[in-house]
Scaffold this motif. Structure first.
Motif, mmCIF file in Angstrom:
data_model
loop_
_atom_site.group_PDB
_atom_site.id
_atom_site.type_symbol
_atom_site.label_atom_id
_atom_site.label_comp_id
_atom_site.label_asym_id
_atom_site.label_seq_id
_atom_site.Cartn_x
_atom_site.Cartn_y
_atom_site.Cartn_z
ATOM 1 N N GLY A 184 0.785 -1.231 0.000
ATOM 2 C CA GLY A 184 0.000 0.000 0.000
ATOM 3 C C GLY A 184 0.812 1.273 0.000
ATOM 4 O O GLY A 184 0.249 2.372 0.078
ATOM 5 N N GLY A 185 2.124 1.155 -0.052
ATOM 6 C CA GLY A 185 2.945 2.358 -0.095
ATOM 7 C C GLY A 185 4.416 2.026 -0.123
ATOM 8 O O GLY A 185 4.875 1.109 0.575
ATOM 9 N N GLY A 186 5.170 2.753 -0.935
ATOM 10 C CA GLY A 186 6.615 2.614 -1.002
ATOM 11 C C GLY A 186 7.180 4.002 -1.169
ATOM 12 O O GLY A 186 7.079 4.832 -0.267
ATOM 13 N N PHE A 187 7.731 4.283 -2.318
ATOM 14 C CA PHE A 187 8.164 5.653 -2.598
ATOM 15 C C PHE A 187 6.953 6.553 -2.843
ATOM 16 O O PHE A 187 7.006 7.747 -2.599
ATOM 17 N N TYR A 188 5.881 5.931 -3.336
ATOM 18 C CA TYR A 188 4.628 6.662 -3.530
ATOM 19 C C TYR A 188 3.518 5.960 -2.756
ATOM 20 O O TYR A 188 3.544 4.743 -2.573
ATOM 21 N N LYS A 189 2.546 6.743 -2.338
ATOM 22 C CA LYS A 189 1.439 6.204 -1.560
ATOM 23 C C LYS A 189 0.163 6.955 -1.900
ATOM 24 O O LYS A 189 0.170 8.193 -1.944
ATOM 25 N N LYS A 190 -0.890 6.203 -2.158
ATOM 26 C CA LYS A 190 -2.164 6.848 -2.463
ATOM 27 C C LYS A 190 -2.917 7.124 -1.168
ATOM 28 O O LYS A 190 -3.158 6.223 -0.362
ATOM 29 N N VAL A 191 -3.274 8.372 -0.979
ATOM 30 C CA VAL A 191 -4.037 8.790 0.194
ATOM 31 C C VAL A 191 -5.306 9.453 -0.312
ATOM 32 O O VAL A 191 -5.282 10.577 -0.810
ATOM 33 N N GLY A 192 -6.421 8.741 -0.209
ATOM 34 C CA GLY A 192 -7.653 9.240 -0.791
ATOM 35 C C GLY A 192 -7.506 9.276 -2.305
ATOM 36 O O GLY A 192 -7.161 8.284 -2.931
ATOM 37 N N SER A 193 -7.741 10.444 -2.864
ATOM 38 C CA SER A 193 -7.586 10.594 -4.318
ATOM 39 C C SER A 193 -6.232 11.203 -4.681
ATOM 40 O O SER A 193 -5.955 11.447 -5.850
ATOM 41 N N ASP A 194 -5.384 11.444 -3.680
ATOM 42 C CA ASP A 194 -4.086 12.093 -3.903
ATOM 43 C C ASP A 194 -2.950 11.068 -3.851
ATOM 44 O O ASP A 194 -3.053 10.025 -3.209
ATOM 45 N N ILE A 195 -1.863 11.393 -4.547
ATOM 46 C CA ILE A 195 -0.646 10.602 -4.497
ATOM 47 C C ILE A 195 0.392 11.359 -3.680
ATOM 48 O O ILE A 195 0.683 12.530 -3.978
ATOM 49 N N GLN A 196 0.931 10.719 -2.649
ATOM 50 C CA GLN A 196 1.962 11.338 -1.840
ATOM 51 C C GLN A 196 3.308 10.671 -2.116
ATOM 52 O O GLN A 196 3.372 9.535 -2.582
ATOM 53 N N THR A 197 4.373 11.401 -1.818
ATOM 54 C CA THR A 197 5.727 10.932 -2.102
ATOM 55 C C THR A 197 6.518 10.832 -0.809
ATOM 56 O O THR A 197 6.405 11.696 0.071
ATOM 57 N N LEU A 198 7.336 9.788 -0.712
ATOM 58 C CA LEU A 198 8.197 9.636 0.457
ATOM 59 C C LEU A 198 9.340 10.640 0.386
ATOM 60 O O LEU A 198 9.991 10.781 -0.653
ATOM 61 N N ASP A 199 9.591 11.310 1.485
ATOM 62 C CA ASP A 199 10.754 12.188 1.605
ATOM 63 C C ASP A 199 11.881 11.352 2.202
ATOM 64 O O ASP A 199 11.826 10.989 3.380
ATOM 65 N N PRO A 200 12.916 11.012 1.430
ATOM 66 C CA PRO A 200 13.983 10.152 1.953
ATOM 67 C C PRO A 200 14.680 10.727 3.182
ATOM 68 O O PRO A 200 15.178 9.978 4.024
ATOM 69 N N ALA A 201 14.707 12.030 3.278
ATOM 70 C CA ALA A 201 15.412 12.657 4.403
ATOM 71 C C ALA A 201 14.683 12.452 5.721
ATOM 72 O O ALA A 201 15.303 12.246 6.770
ATOM 73 N N THR A 202 13.349 12.491 5.691
ATOM 74 C CA THR A 202 12.571 12.396 6.927
ATOM 75 C C THR A 202 11.863 11.058 7.089
ATOM 76 O O THR A 202 11.460 10.701 8.200
ATOM 77 N N GLY A 203 11.680 10.331 5.976
ATOM 78 C CA GLY A 203 10.939 9.071 6.043
ATOM 79 C C GLY A 203 9.444 9.272 6.076
ATOM 80 O O GLY A 203 8.687 8.303 6.191
ATOM 81 N N ALA A 204 8.992 10.524 5.971
ATOM 82 C CA ALA A 204 7.563 10.826 6.005
ATOM 83 C C ALA A 204 7.048 11.079 4.592
ATOM 84 O O ALA A 204 7.810 11.436 3.686
ATOM 85 N N TYR A 205 5.729 10.917 4.427
ATOM 86 C CA TYR A 205 5.119 11.196 3.134
ATOM 87 C C TYR A 205 4.678 12.653 3.079
ATOM 88 O O TYR A 205 4.311 13.256 4.095
ATOM 89 N N ARG A 206 4.722 13.203 1.884
ATOM 90 C CA ARG A 206 4.320 14.585 1.650
ATOM 91 C C ARG A 206 3.563 14.646 0.326
ATOM 92 O O ARG A 206 3.635 13.712 -0.490
ATOM 93 N N PRO A 207 2.820 15.720 0.071
ATOM 94 C CA PRO A 207 2.127 15.840 -1.217
ATOM 95 C C PRO A 207 3.110 15.761 -2.372
ATOM 96 O O PRO A 207 4.210 16.311 -2.306
ATOM 97 N N LYS A 208 2.713 15.092 -3.429
ATOM 98 C CA LYS A 208 3.574 14.944 -4.590
ATOM 99 C C LYS A 208 3.776 16.295 -5.257
ATOM 100 O O LYS A 208 2.834 17.035 -5.480
#
Length: 791
Positions: free
Chosen positions: A298-322
């Protein structure tokens, strides 16, 4: 003549083993699929319990996405069993493919057992193969007999086996030449694979070069401070790689799989000068530990959240808006629009911004590494290129890319950057070589010169096959060329190979010219898809201008073209592949025969844009369903009409050539090409075969159809769908116009309905729907959004 492989056993019903079994079944080969007996199975347990793991692997195939079987009925060719009870049966097969866990001790134990039942003493010698990607042959065969070693080969399929063309083969030092030939012929001729012979080195060719490129990109992203979406914008289409590029590809494959292959490279390639490249960065190790593996979790470098695609920030390990760098996105979008891949890659590297600099660094390191791997992993430049095109879906292999950038210029720039290149490339430069490829010759590193390429004449391209310096016929939308052997080839030149007035005109003229000067006609298109149907943009414009007479002329012209093909005095063979929808399928329905690529997606999907087929599709799909009914049979045609109605009204699609046969889109006797590279040759051979067998056009037939009562019955079906909110009222409007056509109008049951009557009903229904505001809205929405509107 070497004994062909007619029955296969696959040992291991995991993802790869079951996928290999499914693809063998797709090719019509009976398969025995075995796995271990479940550890919790009690002594004396029923056979079904003991076969549970293999049966489970087969059951998962039925749910696989994308589908492993080309049609669910192919599963009937797979028989399941277990190692304890059925290994002797495996020994009686022609080919035994081991695909169990990648542990040396477990493989050795299985081979020891297999040797007791598969030694060639009781019949023809079976071939023993392993699907390993990382273990050495010498280690796997420790303790095995001379016979076993002589009949052993590595068959490394790429996942998923149905879709990936590459099959890497590796022979052991004692493998017999006839064993190599039998396996190569099996992979190429029956499974449609592209064969690459590799040396017995870790991860062979594809994964060695491909993973190095991926890991180089991953490390460089951190060095340059870019985001995953920036890198994917650069390393996808602009670089001639799949649109999934780097990080989206990792999500699809699974980060655990990428990590495993990288770890194996790092562990085993102790003498590799770029060994450190294969070490995974800390953030990737952390992602694997956190089960951020990509699509499977359900998520790797990209993750679908609702209708949006979020991207992993390698520096923080958190997801952010693409998001990503807009300058990179803009530059890459422009570069990706360049149609010729060689020009596209050259433009990317020439870019003076961040995208171009990043691309050059990745490509130069990758190309240099690939060159340094010869002769370690293979002696052949072409083997490396083929492995990357067939296994990683690159449009150009590393050395083809180098040629596209200019051999000498790229060499000099690499040297200036301090990149190490092997001696054989230095000699090329010293010899003033201009490219690795020169027409039908290729640079041989061991000889230090250009040598003849080993080309399969069956893989001749359209450009190679066509004769003369100019087409036989040509207009803005299509051309006809002499393909030799009395075959005229017709090809479209429109965007997405759509059908416009020029294409319709050429279909008429092409058939006429073929009847005069040739013995067969082959319809063959290039590009991403065979044909996406009618030119909807032009049709919508004509509707906007209320050019009803012009639209009628166009519809009748296209109907006439497909009927002209159907009743041609020479055989007409269509060669569809990938998207063959709407008018594209109508061409196939009008052809004498079809030679389809396995991965053909076909359907009459016009309802999605508010219409019904308008190129004799309703007629020919229904007549195709009825053509097997013997003359004089008093048959109720309603069941046939209903199925054709559902196929069109529900916009049903076939997802393979075999599926298209099952749905009646293609005939059961139509040809299927497992290798796209050979499809044109096979289509021409089919056309010639029909001509030499004595082609005679069919005689038009007429059928009694359900008429008014059939229309009323279909109306009840449609009403039910609307009431259940499975269809909209406008869906119902379209469906009932379709029903009227397929039932032969209200008087269809009173007489044998002719083809001309159906064609007129189809034309009238098509025109009336063109005048419907809701249909017009569907057309406009599709043109703007490239997806259907349900209104």
């Amino acid at each position: 003549m070497l004994s062909p492989i007619r029955r296969v056993a696959v040992l291991g019903a995991g993802v790869m083993g079951s996928g290999i079994a499914a693809h063998c079944a797709n090719a019509g080969i009976p398969v025995l699929l075995l796995d271990i007996v479940p550890p919790d199975a009690k002594p004396g347990a029923p056979k079904a319990v003991r076969d549970k793991f293999a049966a489970g692997g087969l059951a998962k195939l039925a749910k696989a996405k994308p589908p492993a079987f080309m049609h669910p009925r192919n599963a009937a060719l797979v028989t399941v069993g277990n190692f304890d009870d059925d290994l002797a049966a495996a020994g009686a097969c022609d080919l035994i493919v081991e695909a169990i866990v990648e542990r040396l001790d477990v493989k050795q134990q299985l081979f020891a057992k297999l040797e007791q039942v598969a030694d060639g003493s009781s019949g023809p010698s079976p071939i023993i193969a392993s699907n390993t990607s990382g273990l050495r042959i010498s280690d796997m065969l420790a303790g095995r007999s001379e016979w076993f070693r002589q009949h052993f080969v590595v068959t490394h399929f790429f996942n998923p086996p149905r879709y990936m063309k590459l099959l890497e083969l590796v022979a052991g030092p004692e493998t017999r030449p006839e064993v190599c030939k039998r396996v190569e012929d099996f992979g190429r001729e029956l499974l449609g694979k592209g064969i690459v012979w590799a040396k017995d080195t870790p991860n062979f060719i594809g994964n060695r070069i491909g993973l190095h490129s991926m890991m180089t990109t991953i490390h460089l992203m951190l060095e340059r401070g870019l985001a995953p979406e920036d890198v994917d914008a650069i390393t996808g289409a602009p670089m001639g790689h799949p649109r999934s590029a780097t990080f989206r590809t990792a999500d699809v494959v699974g980060l655990d799989t990428v990590g495993h292959v990288a770890a194996n490279c790092y562990k085993t390639l102790v003498d590799d000068e770029d060994r450190a490249t294969f070490a995974a960065p800390a953030y990737i190790t952390k992602m694997i530990e956190n089960s951020q593996l990509g699509d499977k979790t359900g998520g790797g470098f990209y993750k679908k959240v609702g209708s949006d695609i979020q991207t992993l920030d390698p520096a923080t390990g958190a997801y952010r808006p693409k998001g990503g760098d807009k300058a990179i996105a803009s530059a890459c979008k422009s570069i990706a629009s360049v149609e010729d891949v060689r020009a596209r890659v050259a433009k990317l590297v020439a870019d003076e911004g961040t995208a171009g600099k990043f691309a050059w660094t990745v490509l130069s390191r990758s190309l240099a590494y690939a060159a340094r791997r010869i002769p370690e992993i293979t002696d052949s430049v072409e083997a490396v290129d083929d492995a990357m095109k067939w296994g990683y879906a690159w449009e150009l292999g590393p050395f083809e890319t180098w040629d596209a950038l200019g051999f000498a210029k790229t060499y000099d720039r690499m040297k200036a950057d301090g990149l190490a290149l092997p001696a054989w490339v230095d000699k090329m430069r010293a010899a003033n070589a201009t490219a690795f490829y020169a027409g039908d010759r290729i640079w041989d590193p061991s000889r230090g010169d250009l040598v003849a390429r080993q080309l399969d004449p069956r893989e001749a391209t359209w450009e190679v096959m066509r004769r003369g310096g100019a087409p036989v016929l040509a207009n803005k939308g299509a051309e006809c060329w002499d393909l030799g052997d009395g075959v005229l080839g017709l090809t479209f030149k429109t965007k997405m190979n759509s059908i416009d007035d020029n294409v319709i005109k050429m279909l008429h003229e092409g058939v006429e010219r073929a009847e005069q000067d040739f013995r067969a006609l082959v319809i063959w298109n290039q590009g991403e898809h065979f044909c996406v149907g009618a030119d909807l943009f032009s049709l919508a414009g004509a509707i906007g201008r209320k050019e009803w007479d012009g639209i009628r002329t166009m519809v009748r012209g296209y109907q006439g073209a497909t009927q002209r093909m159907k009743y041609a005095q020479v055989p007409v063979v269509a060669a569809p592949w990938y998207a063959t929808i709407g008018g594209g399928l109508e061409i196939c329905l009008g052809a004498t025969a079809v030679q389809a690529y396995t991965e053909t997606v076909a359907g009459l999907v016009e309802v999605g844009v508010g219409l019904i087929p308008g190129g004799a599709g309703t007629l020919n799909l229904l007549w195709r369903a009825l053509e097997g009914v013997p003359q004089g049979t008093d048959v109720d045609t309603y069941a046939f009409v209903t199925q054709v109605f559902k196929n069109i009204a529900l916009a049903e699609r076939a997802w393979s050539a075999e599926d298209a046969k099952a749905r009646g889109f293609f005939r059961q006797g139509d040809g299927v090409s497992f290798d796209r590279a050979r499809q044109l040759h096979e289509a021409c051979r089919r056309a010639i075969g029909l001509a030499e067998a004595g082609h005679h056009p069919p005689v038009p037939r007429a059928y009694k159809l359900p008429g008014e009562s059939g229309i009323a019955t279909l109306q009840m079906l449609v009403n039910t769908l609307v009431a259940g909110k499975y269809a909209t009222p406008h869906d119902a409007t379209i469906a009932m116009k379709l029903a009227r056509v397929l039932c032969g109008g209200t008087s269809g049951s009173t007489h044998a309905v002719t083809e001309d009557e159906i064609l007129e009903l189809e034309c009238e229904a098509f025109l009336s729907l063109c005048g419907e505001p809701l249909s017009q809205a569907r057309m406009q929405y599709f043109l703007m959004n490239q997806k259907p509107l349900r209104n």
